[in-house]
Structures are given as C-alpha cells and as structure tokens.
Design a protein around this motif. Sequence first.
Motif, PDB file in Angstrom:
ATOM      1  N   GLU A 313      37.736  32.169  15.319  1.00 21.96           N
ATOM      2  CA  GLU A 313      38.840  32.291  16.279  1.00 21.96           C
ATOM      3  C   GLU A 313      38.314  32.382  17.700  1.00 21.96           C
ATOM      4  OE1 GLU A 313      41.553  35.987  17.643  1.00 21.96           O
ATOM      5  OE2 GLU A 313      41.569  35.587  15.493  1.00 21.96           O
ATOM      6  N   GLN A 314      37.231  33.128  17.886  1.00 18.79           N
ATOM      7  CA  GLN A 314      36.653  33.261  19.219  1.00 18.79           C
ATOM      8  C   GLN A 314      36.025  31.954  19.700  1.00 18.79           C
ATOM      9  OE1 GLN A 314      36.849  35.941  21.442  1.00 18.79           O
ATOM     10  NE2 GLN A 314      38.451  36.342  19.937  1.00 18.79           N
ATOM     11  N   MET A 315      35.500  31.166  18.788  1.00 17.50           N
ATOM     12  CA  MET A 315      34.979  29.853  19.171  1.00 17.50           C
ATOM     13  C   MET A 315      36.099  28.946  19.654  1.00 17.50           C
ATOM     14  SD  MET A 315      32.181  29.142  16.146  1.00 17.50           S
ATOM     15  CE  MET A 315      31.196  30.507  15.547  1.00 17.50           C
ATOM     16  N   VAL A 316      37.251  29.047  19.020  1.00 15.01           N
ATOM     17  CA  VAL A 316      38.411  28.279  19.494  1.00 15.01           C
ATOM     18  C   VAL A 316      38.775  28.728  20.901  1.00 15.01           C
ATOM     19  CG1 VAL A 316      40.866  27.804  19.131  1.00 15.01           C
ATOM     20  CG2 VAL A 316      39.296  27.809  17.189  1.00 15.01           C
ATOM     21  N   GLN A 317      38.805  30.048  21.122  1.00 11.39           N
ATOM     22  CA  GLN A 317      39.137  30.575  22.441  1.00 11.39           C
ATOM     23  C   GLN A 317      38.157  30.087  23.494  1.00 11.39           C
ATOM     24  OE1 GLN A 317      41.831  32.539  23.333  1.00 11.39           O
ATOM     25  NE2 GLN A 317      42.552  32.154  21.260  1.00 11.39           N
ATOM     26  N   ALA A 318      36.892  29.940  23.110  1.00  9.77           N
ATOM     27  CA  ALA A 318      35.863  29.470  24.043  1.00  9.77           C
ATOM     28  C   ALA A 318      35.795  27.949  24.121  1.00  9.77           C
ATOM     29  CB  ALA A 318      34.504  30.026  23.633  1.00  9.77           C
ATOM     30  N   GLU A 319      36.711  27.263  23.416  1.00 10.41           N
ATOM     31  CA  GLU A 319      36.768  25.802  23.393  1.00 10.41           C
ATOM     32  C   GLU A 319      35.517  25.169  22.786  1.00 10.41           C
ATOM     33  OE1 GLU A 319      37.822  24.355  27.259  1.00 10.41           O
ATOM     34  OE2 GLU A 319      39.698  25.475  27.324  1.00 10.41           O
ATOM     35  N   GLN A 320      34.884  25.912  21.890  1.00  9.88           N
ATOM     36  CA  GLN A 320      33.760  25.377  21.122  1.00  9.88           C
ATOM     37  C   GLN A 320      34.317  24.920  19.770  1.00  9.88           C
ATOM     38  OE1 GLN A 320      30.332  25.283  22.439  1.00  9.88           O
ATOM     39  NE2 GLN A 320      31.712  25.470  24.187  1.00  9.88           N
ATOM     40  N   TYR A 321      35.108  23.861  19.839  1.00 11.79           N
ATOM     41  CA  TYR A 321      35.936  23.492  18.691  1.00 11.79           C
ATOM     42  C   TYR A 321      35.129  22.983  17.502  1.00 11.79           C
ATOM     43  CZ  TYR A 321      39.560  23.816  22.251  1.00 11.79           C
ATOM     44  OH  TYR A 321      40.386  24.252  23.240  1.00 11.79           O
ATOM     45  N   GLU A 322      34.082  22.236  17.756  1.00 12.82           N
ATOM     46  CA  GLU A 322      33.295  21.708  16.650  1.00 12.82           C
ATOM     47  C   GLU A 322      32.659  22.842  15.850  1.00 12.82           C
ATOM     48  OE1 GLU A 322      29.560  18.643  15.856  1.00 12.82           O
ATOM     49  OE2 GLU A 322      30.505  18.713  17.837  1.00 12.82           O
ATOM     50  N   LEU A 323      32.136  23.857  16.571  1.00  7.96           N
ATOM     51  CA  LEU A 323      31.547  25.003  15.883  1.00  7.96           C
ATOM     52  C   LEU A 323      32.622  25.764  15.111  1.00  7.96           C
ATOM     53  CD1 LEU A 323      29.149  26.381  18.646  1.00  7.96           C
ATOM     54  CD2 LEU A 323      28.507  25.210  16.536  1.00  7.96           C
ATOM     55  N   ALA A 324      33.817  25.854  15.695  1.00  9.45           N
ATOM     56  CA  ALA A 324      34.909  26.550  15.016  1.00  9.45           C
ATOM     57  C   ALA A 324      35.276  25.848  13.716  1.00  9.45           C
ATOM     58  CB  ALA A 324      36.121  26.638  15.934  1.00  9.45           C
ATOM     59  N   VAL A 325      35.392  24.523  13.759  1.00  6.56           N
ATOM     60  CA  VAL A 325      35.740  23.765  12.554  1.00  6.56           C
ATOM     61  C   VAL A 325      34.704  24.019  11.463  1.00  6.56           C
ATOM     62  CG1 VAL A 325      35.908  21.442  11.581  1.00  6.56           C
ATOM     63  CG2 VAL A 325      37.086  21.983  13.719  1.00  6.56           C
ATOM     64  N   ARG A 326      33.427  24.010  11.846  1.00  7.47           N
ATOM     65  CA  ARG A 326      32.375  24.251  10.861  1.00  7.47           C
ATOM     66  C   ARG A 326      32.493  25.652  10.248  1.00  7.47           C
ATOM     67  NH1 ARG A 326      26.823  23.001  13.483  1.00  7.47           N
ATOM     68  NH2 ARG A 326      27.859  22.188  15.317  1.00  7.47           N
ATOM     69  N   SER A 327      32.824  26.626  11.099  1.00  6.41           N
ATOM     70  CA  SER A 327      32.965  28.002  10.606  1.00  6.41           C
ATOM     71  C   SER A 327      34.138  28.115   9.646  1.00  6.41           C
ATOM     72  CB  SER A 327      33.154  28.967  11.784  1.00  6.41           C
ATOM     73  OG  SER A 327      31.994  29.000  12.582  1.00  6.41           O
ATOM     74  N   TYR A 328      35.245  27.500   9.987  1.00  8.02           N
ATOM     75  CA  TYR A 328      36.409  27.546   9.096  1.00  8.02           C
ATOM     76  C   TYR A 328      36.115  26.822   7.782  1.00  8.02           C
ATOM     77  CZ  TYR A 328      39.459  29.441  12.753  1.00  8.02           C
ATOM     78  OH  TYR A 328      40.048  30.242  13.698  1.00  8.02           O
ATOM     79  N   ASP A 329      35.385  25.725   7.852  1.00 14.08           N
ATOM     80  CA  ASP A 329      35.062  24.972   6.638  1.00 14.08           C
ATOM     81  C   ASP A 329      34.175  25.771   5.690  1.00 14.08           C
ATOM     82  OD1 ASP A 329      36.551  22.766   7.305  1.00 14.08           O
ATOM     83  OD2 ASP A 329      34.882  21.627   8.145  1.00 14.08           O
ATOM     84  N   ALA A 330      33.471  26.782   6.222  1.00 12.58           N
ATOM     85  CA  ALA A 330      32.578  27.592   5.383  1.00 12.58           C
ATOM     86  C   ALA A 330      33.329  28.630   4.550  1.00 12.58           C
ATOM     87  CB  ALA A 330      31.527  28.292   6.255  1.00 12.58           C
ATOM     88  N   ILE A 331      34.620  28.854   4.847  1.00 12.75           N
ATOM     89  CA  ILE A 331      35.399  29.829   4.082  1.00 12.75           C
ATOM     90  C   ILE A 331      35.745  29.226   2.720  1.00 12.75           C
ATOM     91  CG2 ILE A 331      37.474  31.251   4.025  1.00 12.75           C
ATOM     92  CD1 ILE A 331      35.531  31.914   6.326  1.00 12.75           C
ATOM     93  N   PRO A 332      35.415  29.893   1.618  1.00 13.66           N
ATOM     94  CA  PRO A 332      35.669  29.321   0.281  1.00 13.66           C
ATOM     95  C   PRO A 332      37.151  29.036   0.045  1.00 13.66           C
ATOM     96  CG  PRO A 332      34.218  31.237   0.151  1.00 13.66           C
ATOM     97  CD  PRO A 332      34.726  31.195   1.554  1.00 13.66           C
ATOM     98  N   GLU A 333      37.420  27.953  -0.639  1.00 10.17           N
ATOM     99  CA  GLU A 333      38.803  27.549  -0.916  1.00 10.17           C
ATOM    100  C   GLU A 333      39.521  28.544  -1.815  1.00 10.17           C
ATOM    101  OE1 GLU A 333      41.065  25.260  -0.142  1.00 10.17           O
ATOM    102  OE2 GLU A 333      39.821  24.472   1.461  1.00 10.17           O
ATOM    103  N   ASP A 334      38.770  29.289  -2.639  1.00 13.51           N
ATOM    104  CA  ASP A 334      39.427  30.228  -3.542  1.00 13.51           C
ATOM    105  C   ASP A 334      39.553  31.626  -2.942  1.00 13.51           C
ATOM    106  OD1 ASP A 334      36.756  30.874  -3.537  1.00 13.51           O
ATOM    107  OD2 ASP A 334      36.573  31.081  -5.715  1.00 13.51           O
ATOM    108  N   ALA A 335      39.155  31.796  -1.690  1.00 13.82           N
ATOM    109  CA  ALA A 335      39.272  33.100  -1.037  1.00 13.82           C
ATOM    110  C   ALA A 335      40.735  33.362  -0.679  1.00 13.82           C
ATOM    111  CB  ALA A 335      38.410  33.145   0.221  1.00 13.82           C
TER     112      ALA A 335
END
Length: 590
Positions: A313-335
Amino acid sequence: MSLTSRALVRRLIPALCAAALLADPSGAAAQGVAGPYLAAEQAARRGDLQAAAAQYAEALARDPQNTMLLERALMHRLAAGSVGPAVALARRMDAVGGGRAGEHLAAITLAADALMRGEPGKAGGVLEGEVDAENGFVGALMRPWAVFATGETELALEMMREVEDGGIAGPAGRYLAAFHGGLMLAAIGDDAGAVAAFERAREGAGAGTRRLVRAQAVSLARLGRVEEAVEVLETWLTRSYSDPQITRLRREIAEGAQPEPIVADAAQGAAEALYGLSRYLVRGPNRLVGLGYVRLAAHLRPDFIDAHLLLAEQMVQAEQYELAVRSYDAIPEDAAEALDARIGRAAALEGEEKVDEAVQALRAAIARWPREIDAHRALADLLRRHSRFEEAAEAYDGAIALIDTPENRHWPLFYQRGITLERSKQWARAEEDFRKALELEPDQPLVLNYLGYSWVEMGRNLDEAQAMIEKAVEQRPEDGYIVDSLGWVLYRLGKFEQAVEHLGRAVELRPVDPVINDHYGDALWMVGRRVEAEFQWNRALSFDPEEEVVERIDRKLEFGLDTVLAEEAAAGRPAIIGQTGETATDNDGG
C-alpha cells in the motif's frame, strides 16, 4: 511566504545541504559527496527509496565519518527493505552516535536482528535505553518480548503491565500494551487471562482493530466460549461491507475449530509491536521510520501478510507501482487476505494508467469471490473514477444485491451508485438512491449537497434543496465544494448578493479550483463588479478547466456574461430560476 517562494526554498534546500557537505573540513568536496547526495535527495522526493538508499550509501562511502549521511543511509536502507545492510549501518550508528532519530532506529534494528538470531538477552540490553527515550514506546513494547524469549514469562508480563499502567504514550499506548499483554498470555495458553487483557484493550480502543478482534475471538473460542467469539466477530463485520479474513475465522469458529493464537513466540510478538506502530507512523511525518518498522516486522515474521500488504500500500502511495504489483502478487491465493491483495494490485495498475488491466483484474476477483461486497465495490469505484458511469452503476448493483438488510454503514454504496446513475442520465433511480442514503444516514452532508444541487439544476423542490445545502454547509463550513454549491444555488435562485458572499468564501477555501472561480466571476458580474468578474474568469482559465468551461469563459471575456446568457436562453436552458428568455442554464459544476 508565497507559494512561489516556498517552492524555491524547497528546491534550494538540497543545494544548501550539499554546500554544507562541500564545506566540511574533512575533505568531503574532494571525495565527491555532493553528486550522490543530491541524487539521493531527488530519489527520496520522488519516492524511489531503493535509489535513494543506494545513493546515500555511495555518499557515505565517500565521507564515512559524516553522521548525517549515516543516519539517512540507515533510514533509507531499512525503508527500502535492505535489512542486512541496514543492520551493518545500525552497528556503525550504535558505535559513533548521531541524530536522535538515527540512534533510535539503530537500536530498534539491532534489537530486531538479535531476536531474529535467537539472542534475546542482547536484544533486551539494546532496548533498555530505549524505554525511557523520547519516542521510545516501540522499545517499551519490544523489551518485554525480549525478556519473554529468555523464558522469564512472569517478569515479561509484569513489565508489559507496567507499560500499560504507566501510560507512556497516552490512551493509545495503554491499549497497545494491554493488547500485547493479552498476546503473551495467549501464547502461554492462558486464554482466560488473555481475554481479560483484550477487554481492557478494547476499552481503550473503542471498537478496536481487526487484529485485536481476531485475537480476542481466538482466545474465546479456545475457552469454548464459541457464541461470544462469533458475536465479537459479527460486531466487527457490522462496521465494514465485507472482511474475508474475519468472515473465514467466524465460519471456522462456528464449526468448532480452535485456531492457534495469532502470536506464538517472542519474535512474532516483537513483529506485532513494530507493525502496530508502523500503521500510524507511515501516514504521518515520520513515514520513513514507520516504513523501517514494518520492514523489520516482515523480517522477524516473513509470513506476516498484513505487514506485506501495508508495504505494498505504501509503495502505491509513493507511486512505485511496479514494486507494489510484485508485492501484491506475492500474497498467496489461498490466504484470507488474498482479496485485499487483488484490490490493492488493481489500484497499483490504475496508478500505472493500466486502467483496462485493472478492470480486468477486478472482474477476475469478482469471479473468484462473487459474494464479497468489497470486490464489487472496488470495481465500481474504479469505473466511476474513470467516468465509465453505466458500467459503474452495474457494478454497484452487484454490491448492493449482496446486502440482505441495508444498514447505516451501507449509505456510501447508495450515494455512490446514485452519482453514477445521475451521470448516466437515470435520474429516477438516482433520486431513489440519494433518498435511501439519507434514510440510512440522516443529514449526511455529501448526500444533502449532491441531491440538493441536482434539484436546483432541474428547478425542482427549490426550498427543500436550499435547506439541504445550507444544512450541509453547517456541518462542513470548511468544505469549499459544499460552500460553492450553496453559493451557486443562491445564484441560480437570483439571490446574487448572497451568492457573492458564499462563492467568495468558497474561493478562499479552494483558491485554485477553476469551476469555483468561474462561478464567483458570474456572481460578481451580476452585482455589477465586472472588472473583478473578468479577473476571476481569467484565474479560472489559469487552473486548466475542462474544454467546455474554457469555451464558455472565452465567450464571457469577449462578449460579456449578458450576451452569453441571452444566447443560452435562446436555446431554452434557463440559468436563473424563474427567469426565461433572458438567462440560461449553466451546467458547469458546483
């Protein structure tokens, strides 16, 4: 100081700092510190923490004795997630000292690293000096966990209770200390004691937080108090549209499960302390310190999904969108947090201006979680932001269809759907939604303003409309948009002197809004202050209004408002209620 002067000072500060570095008698100039330092400052201002950390490290390598550079390098290394290099910098800071913020962050970093490496005695020693230090509350929370790790459970609990009773950080501090005392008790199997501590925490925190509610429900379930546990979770759920994590926990407990405590050991407890405080700090002036805390929390507990979500979320706020997408993609689908991650990922894609991809991602989320209101609402909000109103209305339909009995908390959904319906020319349905929103949340200023303004634009329910907007202004006298609405309504009703008063106030509150300045200019013209009116129209043009507003202002400046109104009157669009053939409707805003 003017805006221009402040902007100039902001640009000069890095140069002045560089000049100070160059003047340093240690020979910084010869070592070329200014270049990497200025590059680091620029990277930090644009939110690129990784680049800033690398450049500060380069500057420090050229001037190793500079404690200011050491502090900045440490803060940015940690905030960027380079925990190993940050630990090395923290050891240097601990050895040489420096600024208070740097010393504090160094101590917390070294303590977390010691806990991670199974050296709780060392962690406790480092934190001992932090307990009484300014802004040392995180140290006060972490130190009992370090003692807990040594096996001295009773002493650790006593220390945590002292933090709670001491009120080091006021009511919020007492709440957090009670919460952590409960986590300790739950970790050793004393769920009855944990429930009592969590109750004290809730007394100081109102409805509490999701993690407090979750911890309390788990301990109640482990005591066999299933109905109470479910009630705690259901009370939390009444505050939000949906919460997959809590919904899943409620189902599991109702089915007889006894989930594990949310904290099992000292490292996880310290991670919880760092995360809890980081949630407040990342949204304020100490954002870098907050980011450092949450990085350490994720370091201590790599599976801490809430910490990873906060970082993304903080990466989105800092407009570091590519890093944010990668971080979100790391969250397991079954979580249980997977839907939050998918919604956050869509926000990052939107930030990258990949709107269609974001829409596609949210439609996939709805297919995966069709019964979750938040999935539908996230799509609807995205479509509304991009003026895709008919699609947005359909998405809001999907969200509202999942509501069995509308409650107070649901008013924004009806309000937002009402906006999309009004914008897509479906007024009858829109009016129903606005009225429903007011039924759920009487006197809600946003709804009063929107419905009242819409009625005036249509020439309907004029007395009620004016009363609505006046009530909205009473509740939000500092909201320039609502004050503008009242001024514009008065203008439309032909009450020009009153309109000038309120529109002038709206311009004070929102000085760079083009529509508000345009409205003020029209009202000034109608009371004979024509030079001032032209000045306001020119101001409006300087703030990049929409093209149709530009065209209308250009005509007003060239021919005068009277001529423009007469032309519009001929088209049958009356602007001043009760007048025909002389004035015409202005659809520009409000």
